[in-house]
Design a protein around this motif. Structure first.
Motif, PDB file in Angstrom:
ATOM      1  N   GLU A  77     -31.960   9.064  -1.259  1.00  0.00           N
ATOM      2  CA  GLU A  77     -31.403  10.395  -0.983  1.00  0.00           C
ATOM      3  C   GLU A  77     -30.294  10.387   0.086  1.00  0.00           C
ATOM      4  O   GLU A  77     -29.240  10.997  -0.127  1.00  0.00           O
ATOM      5  CB  GLU A  77     -32.577  11.327  -0.619  1.00  0.00           C
ATOM      6  CG  GLU A  77     -32.260  12.780  -0.588  1.00  0.00           C
ATOM      7  CD  GLU A  77     -31.855  13.222   0.809  1.00  0.00           C
ATOM      8  OE1 GLU A  77     -31.157  14.221   0.896  1.00  0.00           O
ATOM      9  OE2 GLU A  77     -32.209  12.542   1.808  1.00  0.00           O
ATOM     10  N   HIS A  80     -27.021   9.482  -1.508  1.00  0.00           N
ATOM     11  CA  HIS A  80     -26.484  10.473  -2.454  1.00  0.00           C
ATOM     12  C   HIS A  80     -26.037  11.746  -1.746  1.00  0.00           C
ATOM     13  O   HIS A  80     -25.020  12.333  -2.107  1.00  0.00           O
ATOM     14  CB  HIS A  80     -27.502  10.751  -3.566  1.00  0.00           C
ATOM     15  CG  HIS A  80     -27.651   9.569  -4.479  1.00  0.00           C
ATOM     16  ND1 HIS A  80     -26.694   9.245  -5.410  1.00  0.00           N
ATOM     17  CD2 HIS A  80     -28.587   8.600  -4.541  1.00  0.00           C
ATOM     18  CE1 HIS A  80     -27.048   8.126  -6.024  1.00  0.00           C
ATOM     19  NE2 HIS A  80     -28.192   7.704  -5.520  1.00  0.00           N
ATOM     20  N   THR A  81     -26.772  12.162  -0.724  1.00  0.00           N
ATOM     21  CA  THR A  81     -26.350  13.356   0.020  1.00  0.00           C
ATOM     22  C   THR A  81     -24.959  13.124   0.593  1.00  0.00           C
ATOM     23  O   THR A  81     -24.077  13.975   0.498  1.00  0.00           O
ATOM     24  CB  THR A  81     -27.344  13.644   1.177  1.00  0.00           C
ATOM     25  OG1 THR A  81     -28.609  13.865   0.576  1.00  0.00           O
ATOM     26  CG2 THR A  81     -26.942  14.858   1.979  1.00  0.00           C
ATOM     27  N   HIS A  85     -21.213  14.846  -1.468  1.00  0.00           N
ATOM     28  CA  HIS A  85     -20.488  15.945  -0.820  1.00  0.00           C
ATOM     29  C   HIS A  85     -19.076  15.554  -0.391  1.00  0.00           C
ATOM     30  O   HIS A  85     -18.392  16.321   0.266  1.00  0.00           O
ATOM     31  CB  HIS A  85     -21.270  16.479   0.391  1.00  0.00           C
ATOM     32  CG  HIS A  85     -22.518  17.200  -0.017  1.00  0.00           C
ATOM     33  ND1 HIS A  85     -23.700  16.557  -0.272  1.00  0.00           N
ATOM     34  CD2 HIS A  85     -22.750  18.509  -0.264  1.00  0.00           C
ATOM     35  CE1 HIS A  85     -24.618  17.435  -0.632  1.00  0.00           C
ATOM     36  NE2 HIS A  85     -24.064  18.632  -0.630  1.00  0.00           N
ATOM     37  N   GLN A 230     -22.197  19.206   6.173  1.00  0.00           N
ATOM     38  CA  GLN A 230     -22.389  18.014   5.329  1.00  0.00           C
ATOM     39  C   GLN A 230     -21.072  17.605   4.663  1.00  0.00           C
ATOM     40  O   GLN A 230     -20.745  16.430   4.566  1.00  0.00           O
ATOM     41  CB  GLN A 230     -23.456  18.277   4.256  1.00  0.00           C
ATOM     42  CG  GLN A 230     -23.758  17.063   3.378  1.00  0.00           C
ATOM     43  CD  GLN A 230     -24.199  15.842   4.181  1.00  0.00           C
ATOM     44  OE1 GLN A 230     -25.148  15.899   4.936  1.00  0.00           O
ATOM     45  NE2 GLN A 230     -23.474  14.721   4.051  1.00  0.00           N
ATOM     46  N   SER A 234     -19.300  14.035   5.049  1.00  0.00           N
ATOM     47  CA  SER A 234     -19.012  13.239   3.841  1.00  0.00           C
ATOM     48  C   SER A 234     -17.516  12.970   3.707  1.00  0.00           C
ATOM     49  O   SER A 234     -17.107  11.887   3.291  1.00  0.00           O
ATOM     50  CB  SER A 234     -19.518  13.969   2.599  1.00  0.00           C
ATOM     51  OG  SER A 234     -20.910  14.110   2.663  1.00  0.00           O
TER      52      SER A 234
END
Ligand code: HEM
Length: 401
Positions: A77, A80-81, A85, A230, A234
């Motif tokens: 996770e 991917h987070t 983003h 976020q 990112s």
């Protein structure tokens, strides 16, 4: 199927004959080991990059289940987070909103203003190499230049820069085909650490803004431009990673190509006005990023083959850049090649936002090496990294004098 085998060292050493075979055999080929459709020809790659029936993600329209895909395991996770983003893995409208904000920092005019700084830094790095009588062109020149430039733009202090390269390398491991469990674990750890670092840096810049891109993004965020925390993290990670990874490989790989073509290197040494076309040709001849993927969001047809929603295409940039339908004698390195519509910076909405900066950095290091190290020679045969998508060398030992 054919000689196309991204896990075969012989293919990795020279994938171009296998691409020629794929292009000759047809416009699209199903490849079972990655469950993807390979697209090898320039016209198709170029058109599909602009085709809105495809996307870098499907998550803006479909769930994993809708798409017949298993969701990534929960322990992945953090990667991917972080990844999902960044603008590279977003589609409109989110992509448009973030790209608009970030693109202000990468206009040709803004980048032009960086020129004296980039050239000075390139000169200093090359002088160091010359003083030492040689060294590793990758570690001594190709890497520190773009890392310093992008870190400087974002406002990452010099004392914090050492982990940027290993974090980036670990995260980029996930962009290879079918990454291993260990690669995924490394990427997850790097994602946690890198995100944590940037969260703190953003908090510090929020308290005390500077004249840097992070402060600019915070200001845009605070003015209601709806960049979430976020997305900001990112975007910074994407800029720091994309802002050096391919440039490092293009610089070192480019010189390795030059050393193997002494007549072309001699021509370049005799005429530095070839630098701009040489950079484009070196990026075409040995493409630093070999493949980009796209999801099929709405069914498409290629040459009579229906490719359904939920399928994945692998657009073969290295192959497109060697397509004889577009490039005369594509296997020949021609630093003076005039008509060179290579696709190494992609096309369509995800076209590389950093292309003007990459070109500036590549030109600065090439000019500095030609002018300040005119006797540069290869000291040892380099080893290639065992990667396919991100094509690069482990190092490039050179001698001066
Ligand atoms: C030789 C060097 C470089 C190469 C070959 C390269 C190549 C690419 C390619 C192929 C893409 C699009 C991928 C796709 O269509 O799926 C891309 C996107 C991107 N690149 Fe570069 N790049 C380079 C340098 C840079 C630099 C110096 C930056 C600086 C910040 C940068 C930032 C980005 C960003 C942010 C994106 C995402 C754009 C978007 O999704 O709208 N790149 N790059």
């Amino acid at each position: 199927m054919s000689a196309f085998d991204p896990w075969d060292p012989a293919f990795l050493a020279d994938p171009y004959p296998a691409y020629a075979e794929l292009r000759a055999r047809g416009r699209v080929h199903y490849y079972a080991p990655t469950n993807q459709w390979l697209v090898p020809r320039h016209a198709d790659v170029s058109a599909l990059l602009r085709d809105r029936r495809l996307g870098r993600t499907y998550q803006h329209r479909f769930t994993h289940e809708d798409f017949g895909r298993t969701p990534p395991p929960p322990e992945h996770e953090p990667f991917h987070t972080l990844n999902d983003h960044g603008m590279l893995d977003l589609e409109p409208p989110d992509h448009t909103r973030i790209r608009r904000l970030v693109s202000k920092a990468f206009t040709p005019r803004t980048v032009e203003r960086l020129k004296p700084y980039v050239e000075r830094l390139a000169g200093e790095l090359v002088d160091g190499l010359v003083r030492r009588g040689g060294g590793d062109l990758l570690a001594d020149i190709a890497e520190p230049l773009p890392v310093a430039v992008i870190a400087e733009m974002l406002g990452v202090p010099e004392s914090d820069r050492a982990p940027l390269r290993p974090w980036s390398a670990d995260i980029c491991g996930m962009y290879e085909l079918n990454p291993s469990q260990e690669a995924a674990q490394r990427a997850v750890r790097a994602s946690v650490e890198f995100s944590g670092y940037l969260r703190e840096l953003i908090a510090a810049r929020r308290k005390e803004p500077g004249d840097d891109l992070i402060s600019g993004l915070i200001a845009a965020h605070d003015e209601g431009d709806r960049l979430t925390e976020q997305e900001m993290i990112s975007t910074c990670v994407l800029l720091l990673n994309a802002g050096h990874e391919a440039t490092v490989n293009a610089t070192a790989g480019g010189w390795w190509t030059l050393f193997r073509h002494p007549d072309q290197l001699a021509a370049l040494r005799a005429d530095h006005s070839l630098i701009p076309s040489a950079i484009e040709e070196l990026m075409r001849y040995d493409t630093p990023l070999q493949l980009f993927e796209r999801w099929v969001l709405d069914e498409i047809e290629i040459d009579g083959t229906t490719i359904p929603r939920g399928a994945e295409l692998a657009l073969l940039f290295g192959s497109a850049n060697h397509d004889p339908a577009v490039f005369t004698d594509p296997g020949r390195l021609d630093l003076a090649r005039a008509d060179n519509p290579h696709i190494s910076f992609s096309a369509g909405i995800h076209y590389c936002i950093g292309a003007p900066l990459a070109r500036l950095e590549l030109a600065a290091s090439m000019r500095a090496l030609l002018e300040r190290a005119p006797t540069l020679t290869l000291a040892a045969e380099p080893r290639r990294k065992p990667n396919f998508v991100i094509r690069g060398l482990e190092g490039l030992q050179v001698r001066v004098g």
